[in-house]
Scaffold this motif. Sequence first.
Motif, short mmCIF file in Angstrom:
data_model
loop_
_atom_site.label_atom_id
_atom_site.label_comp_id
_atom_site.label_asym_id
_atom_site.label_seq_id
_atom_site.Cartn_x
_atom_site.Cartn_y
_atom_site.Cartn_z
N GLY A 1 -2.03 -8.41 -7.64
CA GLY A 1 -2.69 -7.40 -6.35
C GLY A 1 -4.00 -8.29 -5.91
N ARG B 1 5.33 -4.33 -7.64
CA ARG B 1 4.69 -3.62 -8.70
C ARG B 1 3.46 -4.59 -9.03
NH1 ARG B 1 8.51 -4.81 -13.61
NH2 ARG B 1 7.03 -6.35 -14.26
N VAL B 2 2.21 -4.10 -9.07
CA VAL B 2 1.11 -4.38 -9.58
C VAL B 2 0.76 -4.55 -10.96
CG1 VAL B 2 -1.42 -4.61 -9.08
CG2 VAL B 2 0.04 -4.24 -7.20
N VAL C 1 -8.63 -5.05 -6.98
CA VAL C 1 -7.11 -4.60 -7.12
C VAL C 1 -6.93 -3.20 -6.63
CG1 VAL C 1 -5.33 -4.55 -8.58
CG2 VAL C 1 -6.82 -6.36 -8.71
N ASN D 1 -7.05 -2.82 -3.17
CA ASN D 1 -6.06 -3.66 -2.33
C ASN D 1 -4.93 -2.73 -2.46
OD1 ASN D 1 -7.75 -5.67 -1.76
ND2 ASN D 1 -6.73 -7.09 -3.31
N ILE D 2 -4.75 -1.69 -3.47
CA ILE D 2 -3.51 -1.09 -3.55
C ILE D 2 -3.93 0.10 -2.68
CG2 ILE D 2 -2.43 0.59 -5.19
CD1 ILE D 2 -3.24 -1.14 -7.48
N LYS E 1 -1.37 1.19 0.64
CA LYS E 1 -0.88 2.50 0.69
C LYS E 1 -1.12 3.02 1.82
CE LYS E 1 0.94 6.33 -0.61
NZ LYS E 1 0.56 7.47 0.44
N ILE F 1 5.58 1.52 -4.15
CA ILE F 1 4.34 0.84 -4.71
C ILE F 1 4.22 1.50 -6.20
CG2 ILE F 1 1.80 0.66 -4.45
CD1 ILE F 1 2.23 1.42 -1.49
N VAL G 1 2.58 0.36 -10.29
CA VAL G 1 1.62 -0.26 -11.13
C VAL G 1 1.80 -0.24 -12.58
CG1 VAL G 1 -0.84 -0.33 -11.89
CG2 VAL G 1 -0.42 0.48 -9.58
N LEU H 1 -4.60 6.46 -9.43
CA LEU H 1 -3.43 6.26 -8.78
C LEU H 1 -2.92 7.59 -8.23
CD1 LEU H 1 -1.74 3.79 -11.08
CD2 LEU H 1 -2.94 3.18 -9.14
N VAL I 1 0.42 6.84 -5.15
CA VAL I 1 1.50 5.94 -5.10
C VAL I 1 2.67 6.30 -5.80
CG1 VAL I 1 -0.55 4.08 -5.08
CG2 VAL I 1 0.45 4.91 -7.40
#
Length: 349
Positions: free
Chosen positions: A115, A134-135, A157, A160-161, A165, A177, A179, A198, A203
Motif C-alpha cells: 500500500g 488486499r493491503v 499506508v 493511502n487506504i 476508499k 478493500i 487489510v 479501518l 473498509v
Amino acid sequence: MQLRNFDFSRKIFYHPDRVAELKQGGRPFPVTVEIDLTNRCNHNCSFCFYAEHINTDQSTLKVDVIKNALVELKEMGARGVSFTGGGEPMVHPHFTDILAHAAATGLDCGLITNGSAITKKNVEVLARDLAWIRVSAAGGTPESYAKVQGKDHFDRVVANIALLKAEKDRIGSAINIGVRMLVTPENLFSVPNLAKILAEMDVDYLQVAPDQFTEDDGAFWNDPATQAVFTEANSYFSMSHTRLLTSGYVWYQDQLEKPQACYAHYFQIAVLAEGHITFCKNARGAEKFYIGNINENSVQEIWNSVTNEELEAWVKPSNCGLYCKHIQMNLALEDVVHPDPDMSPNFVG
C-alpha cells in the motif's frame, strides 16, 4: 471468539464447467493466475518467506511479455489475475499500464500490496480496474508496523487506504478493500488500534492471520488472551460494515493423505518475475515445479508441455513436499472426482 474464515473450497463450485471437465478426466485451464510482476520490494518484512530469494534476484517482467501473456491467459480460459509477489507489484515501472491492459482484456484483477505506492496519480486506475485489493499491514501502530514491515510507512499506508476508499466512493467503484495483518506476539497489542482506524474508514474487512510456520501448534493463536484482543478489535466494527476475518488453512495439514492428486493445479497457477510458470502458487522457489517460462514459450505451449503433464501425473499433496495452502480445495474436489463408494450421489437429502 469465532472468526469467519475465507473458505477457498467454496469458490471452485462457482465454476461447474471446470469441475465437470476435471471429473470427466479433462485438464481444465486454471481460473486464477497469480502474477509476480517484480522481485523488487520497498519493504523488508520480517515474515517474508521469499526475502532471501528476492534480495539476490531483482527480476522484473518485461511489459510486452506480460501483456502478451495476459491476452493468452484470457484466451485459454483464465478469468482472474492477482498481482502479488515476489516483491511489491506496484514498484513495477509499468504497473498501472499492465493493470489497465489486463482489465481491458476482460480479466478480473486483484492486487496484494503493502500500500505504500498508492498515490493521487494512480488511485483512479486502482479503483476503476481492480475487483479487490488486499493491503498487507503487519502492525496497528507506527512502532509495531515498522518493527515487522521493516519500514516506517504506517501513517503513509493508512492515508493511502483512505485515499483509495474516497476514490471508490467518488466514482461508485465496486472494489473490495481489505487489510491483512499477520499477527505475532510483537504486534498483537496493536490489532484493536488498526481495527478502530479501518472501522472509521468503513473498509470491507480486516483479516488477522496466524504465522503458519510457527512450531507452537497454535498455542499463541488459541490463547484466551489473544482471542480477547480479537474480540476487542471486533467491537469497533459494530457501527460499520467492516468485517473481522481470518485464514485457517493451517488446520487442515493433517489430512494430506486423502487427495489422490493435486486438483488445485487446475484452478490456480502462478507466473514469477523471472517468467517461470509454477505448478501451483506454493512452488515459488521450488524449481522442480516450474513448468515453463513465458520469456521462451507461449502459455499454451507451457500448459501442454510434457513437463506439466508429468507433474500432473505425479503430484499429490502427500508427496510434493510443499506446505499445502490448497488442501481445502483438494479435499473438496477429491469427493467429487472420487466419491465414496458407499454413497449414492444421485440421492440427495
